[in-house]
Design a protein around this motif. Structure first.
Motif, PDB file in Angstrom:
ATOM      1  N   VAL A 117       0.857  -1.184   0.000  1.00  0.00           N
ATOM      2  CA  VAL A 117       0.000   0.000   0.000  1.00  0.00           C
ATOM      3  C   VAL A 117       0.896   1.239   0.000  1.00  0.00           C
ATOM      4  N   ILE A 118       0.400   2.322  -0.599  1.00  0.00           N
ATOM      5  CA  ILE A 118       1.113   3.603  -0.641  1.00  0.00           C
ATOM      6  C   ILE A 118       0.259   4.643   0.066  1.00  0.00           C
ATOM      7  N   LEU A 119       0.849   5.379   1.013  1.00  0.00           N
ATOM      8  CA  LEU A 119       0.119   6.325   1.838  1.00  0.00           C
ATOM      9  C   LEU A 119       0.678   7.733   1.670  1.00  0.00           C
ATOM     10  N   GLY A 120      -0.216   8.723   1.606  1.00  0.00           N
ATOM     11  CA  GLY A 120       0.195  10.115   1.516  1.00  0.00           C
ATOM     12  C   GLY A 120      -0.857  11.017   2.117  1.00  0.00           C
ATOM     13  N   GLN A 121      -0.467  12.263   2.419  1.00  0.00           N
ATOM     14  CA  GLN A 121      -1.409  13.213   3.008  1.00  0.00           C
ATOM     15  C   GLN A 121      -1.020  14.632   2.614  1.00  0.00           C
ATOM     16  N   HIS A 122      -1.985  15.552   2.748  1.00  0.00           N
ATOM     17  CA  HIS A 122      -1.771  16.935   2.297  1.00  0.00           C
ATOM     18  C   HIS A 122      -2.442  17.894   3.274  1.00  0.00           C
ATOM     19  N   VAL A 123      -1.754  18.992   3.592  1.00  0.00           N
ATOM     20  CA  VAL A 123      -2.358  20.016   4.436  1.00  0.00           C
ATOM     21  C   VAL A 123      -3.281  20.885   3.589  1.00  0.00           C
ATOM     22  N   MET A 124      -4.432  21.245   4.149  1.00  0.00           N
ATOM     23  CA  MET A 124      -5.454  21.988   3.422  1.00  0.00           C
ATOM     24  C   MET A 124      -6.025  23.103   4.298  1.00  0.00           C
ATOM     25  N   PRO A 125      -6.716  24.089   3.695  1.00  0.00           N
ATOM     26  CA  PRO A 125      -7.339  25.166   4.484  1.00  0.00           C
ATOM     27  C   PRO A 125      -8.631  24.704   5.137  1.00  0.00           C
ATOM     28  N   ALA A 126      -8.485  23.890   6.156  1.00  0.00           N
ATOM     29  CA  ALA A 126      -9.586  23.388   6.980  1.00  0.00           C
ATOM     30  C   ALA A 126      -9.129  23.524   8.430  1.00  0.00           C
ATOM     31  N   PRO A 127     -10.042  23.360   9.399  1.00  0.00           N
ATOM     32  CA  PRO A 127      -9.635  23.532  10.800  1.00  0.00           C
ATOM     33  C   PRO A 127      -8.467  22.628  11.187  1.00  0.00           C
ATOM     34  N   ALA A 128      -7.469  23.201  11.816  1.00  0.00           N
ATOM     35  CA  ALA A 128      -6.300  22.427  12.236  1.00  0.00           C
ATOM     36  C   ALA A 128      -6.728  21.316  13.177  1.00  0.00           C
ATOM     37  N   GLY A 129      -6.197  20.127  12.931  1.00  0.00           N
ATOM     38  CA  GLY A 129      -6.546  18.961  13.736  1.00  0.00           C
ATOM     39  C   GLY A 129      -7.615  18.101  13.109  1.00  0.00           C
ATOM     40  N   ALA A 130      -8.334  18.618  12.104  1.00  0.00           N
ATOM     41  CA  ALA A 130      -9.362  17.842  11.411  1.00  0.00           C
ATOM     42  C   ALA A 130      -8.739  17.062  10.268  1.00  0.00           C
ATOM     43  N   ILE A 131      -9.319  15.912   9.960  1.00  0.00           N
ATOM     44  CA  ILE A 131      -8.831  15.051   8.883  1.00  0.00           C
ATOM     45  C   ILE A 131      -9.992  14.709   7.964  1.00  0.00           C
ATOM     46  N   GLY A 132      -9.758  14.824   6.656  1.00  0.00           N
ATOM     47  CA  GLY A 132     -10.765  14.470   5.665  1.00  0.00           C
ATOM     48  C   GLY A 132     -10.230  13.412   4.720  1.00  0.00           C
ATOM     49  N   TYR A 133     -11.115  12.550   4.260  1.00  0.00           N
ATOM     50  CA  TYR A 133     -10.725  11.485   3.334  1.00  0.00           C
ATOM     51  C   TYR A 133     -11.898  11.192   2.410  1.00  0.00           C
ATOM     52  N   ARG A 134     -11.629  10.438   1.356  1.00  0.00           N
ATOM     53  CA  ARG A 134     -12.687  10.069   0.425  1.00  0.00           C
ATOM     54  C   ARG A 134     -12.275   8.822  -0.345  1.00  0.00           C
ATOM     55  N   PRO A 135     -13.081   7.764  -0.337  1.00  0.00           N
ATOM     56  CA  PRO A 135     -12.773   6.607  -1.184  1.00  0.00           C
ATOM     57  C   PRO A 135     -13.030   6.945  -2.647  1.00  0.00           C
ATOM     58  N   GLY A 136     -12.349   6.247  -3.541  1.00  0.00           N
ATOM     59  CA  GLY A 136     -12.524   6.508  -4.967  1.00  0.00           C
ATOM     60  C   GLY A 136     -11.811   7.785  -5.383  1.00  0.00           C
ATOM     61  N   THR A 137     -12.362   8.464  -6.385  1.00  0.00           N
ATOM     62  CA  THR A 137     -11.733   9.685  -6.878  1.00  0.00           C
ATOM     63  C   THR A 137     -11.724  10.744  -5.786  1.00  0.00           C
ATOM     64  N   THR A 138     -10.532  11.204  -5.436  1.00  0.00           N
ATOM     65  CA  THR A 138     -10.407  12.185  -4.364  1.00  0.00           C
ATOM     66  C   THR A 138      -9.796  13.499  -4.836  1.00  0.00           C
ATOM     67  N   GLN A 139      -9.113  13.484  -6.009  1.00  0.00           N
ATOM     68  CA  GLN A 139      -8.608  14.713  -6.606  1.00  0.00           C
ATOM     69  C   GLN A 139      -8.719  14.628  -8.119  1.00  0.00           C
ATOM     70  N   ALA A 140      -8.845  15.789  -8.741  1.00  0.00           N
ATOM     71  CA  ALA A 140      -9.079  15.862 -10.176  1.00  0.00           C
ATOM     72  C   ALA A 140      -7.837  15.518 -10.981  1.00  0.00           C
ATOM     73  N   ALA A 141      -8.085  15.089 -12.219  1.00  0.00           N
ATOM     74  CA  ALA A 141      -7.019  15.086 -13.217  1.00  0.00           C
ATOM     75  C   ALA A 141      -6.828  16.522 -13.684  1.00  0.00           C
ATOM     76  N   ALA A 142      -5.605  16.862 -14.067  1.00  0.00           N
ATOM     77  CA  ALA A 142      -5.330  18.214 -14.546  1.00  0.00           C
ATOM     78  C   ALA A 142      -4.467  18.133 -15.796  1.00  0.00           C
ATOM     79  N   ASP A 143      -4.812  18.974 -16.768  1.00  0.00           N
ATOM     80  CA  ASP A 143      -4.023  19.084 -17.994  1.00  0.00           C
ATOM     81  C   ASP A 143      -3.744  20.554 -18.246  1.00  0.00           C
ATOM     82  N   SER A 144      -2.488  20.877 -18.499  1.00  0.00           N
ATOM     83  CA  SER A 144      -2.106  22.240 -18.856  1.00  0.00           C
ATOM     84  C   SER A 144      -1.682  22.251 -20.321  1.00  0.00           C
ATOM     85  N   LEU A 145      -2.237  23.190 -21.073  1.00  0.00           N
ATOM     86  CA  LEU A 145      -1.985  23.283 -22.508  1.00  0.00           C
ATOM     87  C   LEU A 145      -1.427  24.660 -22.843  1.00  0.00           C
TER      88      LEU A 145
END
Length: 422
Positions: A174-202
């Motif tokens: 398994v591969i684990l990672g995490q990211h700090v976000m503008p939410a209340p400090a100490g809170a944790i959010g997660y989501r099964p399945g798609t959790t972040q968008a694909a991005a393309d720059s042209l």
């Protein structure tokens, strides 16, 4: 040994480490480095791993660092943090604010800032790897710690993969990672399945024919061509994507000309696309190409436009089964009031998913709040979160050190111990 006892044994040293980890965070924050130039940060990460007893390899994919700690028979897990900063001038006013500058890929001197929290990510992983190394009796298996360069330019994960990451190190379960976000400090959010968008720059180059501003009939005006293209591109989301689906098309730059009475030869558009579904992504990218080419033809352009993909981030997709395990472990440690399932994915993008997708390994990526909880609550009650809470990539973005630091170290450690117990 129960999960609670195991976690307590490993985390027992964190209180004594918190002040020193805070100093590490402030140091990394004050010395940011642009993508693929994270030499100082990588050196710090490597030294931390060596001191903790990890077998360390540096220079992977440029400045990537991998530490391996084998501790008997058991699963192999990968823990990842990104290291790079952004060409942003810091406006936090903090005593440890960055005053660094660097030369960007275009040769421009730019201010540099950790405006996305990668300094916190480095600190979290440094703390978690030290805790795991300091309590070998509490777990068995192998920990693969990866400090990745160039997340901000979508280069780093692929650079490490191309440099033999999968061949040179043991394959994790398994591969684990995490990211700090503008939410209340100490809170944790997660989501099964798609959790972040694909991005393309042209990058789109539109070719016209220059002329004197007083003689437009002698020109093919690329400024008008670009303006018409920009307006037409706005119809993709509103008229070609179903209301039940989601996409974002942003034109972040329109550059053309140098003087008011000179019609230039070329115009440049820089376009960013965010999607949450591969079929929608294909539809949007096809529509962009169709519109750009059609507007050029309608303007009688002397040559077809040039469309170049400059960055691509894949979808970040959390394995449902492993996400459920991580969420259960985090709830057991932090309590149900601090760990929440997100209703929808973030429109931000990451190259974290490249590791799991290309290695054929399930991955889990979650989010840790970094905004002072009272400040966030006040803004939320006033309906002013968007106005008053700086987001990632904002010149005023800076997580509060405590409890953000402790929460991230604990979350990564608890998730790692759960995975090692499988």
């Amino acid at each position: 040994m129960t999960d609670s006892i195991r976690s307590d044994a490993v985390l027992a040293r964190l209180d004594g480490m918190a002040a020193e980890l805070g100093e590490l965070y402030r140091d990394v924050h004050a010395h940011p480095e642009l993508s693929m130039h994270e030499h100082r940060t990588a050196s710090i990460a490597a030294e931390r791993l060596r001191t903790a007893g990890y077998d360390v390899t540096t220079g992977i994919g440029g400045t990537g660092v991998v530490g391996v700690l084998a501790n008997g028979d058991g699963p192999t897990i990968m823990l990842r943090a990104d290291m790079d900063a952004l060409p942003v001038e810091e406006a936090t006013g903090l005593p440890y604010a960055s005053t660094a500058t660097a030369t960007d890929p275009d040769g421009n001197e730019v201010a540099v800032m950790h405006a996305c929290g990668h300094d916190m990510h480095v600190t979290w992983l440094a703390g978690a790897t030290a805790l795991l190394a300091g309590a070998p009796d509490a777990w068995q298996g192998t920990v693969l710690a990866v400090f990745q360069p160039a997340e901000e330019t979508a280069q780093g994960a692929q650079a490490m993969i191309d440099d033999g990451l999968f061949d040179r190190f043991p394959k994790p379960q398994v591969i684990l990672g995490q990211h700090v976000m503008p939410a209340p400090a100490g809170a944790i959010g997660y989501r099964p399945g798609t959790t972040q968008a694909a991005a393309d720059s042209l990058e789109v180059r539109l070719f016209g024919r220059g002329a004197h501003g007083s003689m437009p009939e002698s020109s093919v005006d690329p400024v008008v061509m670009a303006a018409a293209t920009v307006l037409r591109l706005q119809t993709i989301v509103s008229r070609e994507i179903a209301a039940s689906q989601a996409a974002v098309v942003t034109i972040g730059a329109l550059q053309a000309g140098t003087k008011d009475n000179v019609i230039p030869d070329e115009a440049l558009l820089r376009i960013n696309v965010r999607t949450f579904d591969e079929q929608v992504r294909t539809r949007v990218l096809d529509a962009i190409r169709r519109i750009v080419e059609a507007e050029a033809a309608a303007s009688n352009a002397p040559r077809p436009p040039q469309i170049t993909t400059t960055e691509h981030y894949p979808l970040t997709v959390n394995d449902p089964e492993q996400t459920a395990r991580v969420a259960a472990a985090l709830r057991h440690h932090f309590g149900h009031d601090r760990v929440h399932e997100l209703a929808s994915p973030y429109s931000a993008s990451e190259d974290f998913g490249s590791f799991g997708t290309q290695w054929g390994v399930p991955s889990v990526f979650w989010y840790v709040g970094g905004t002072d909880a009272e400040t966030y609550r006040t803004a939320q009650e006033a309906g002013r979160v968007a106005e008053d809470i700086p987001t990632n990539h904002n010149p005023r973005f800076a997580p509060v050190i405590h409890p953000t630091l402790e929460t991230g170290v604990q979350a990564m450690t608890v998730a790692a111990l759960d995975a090692l117990a499988s």
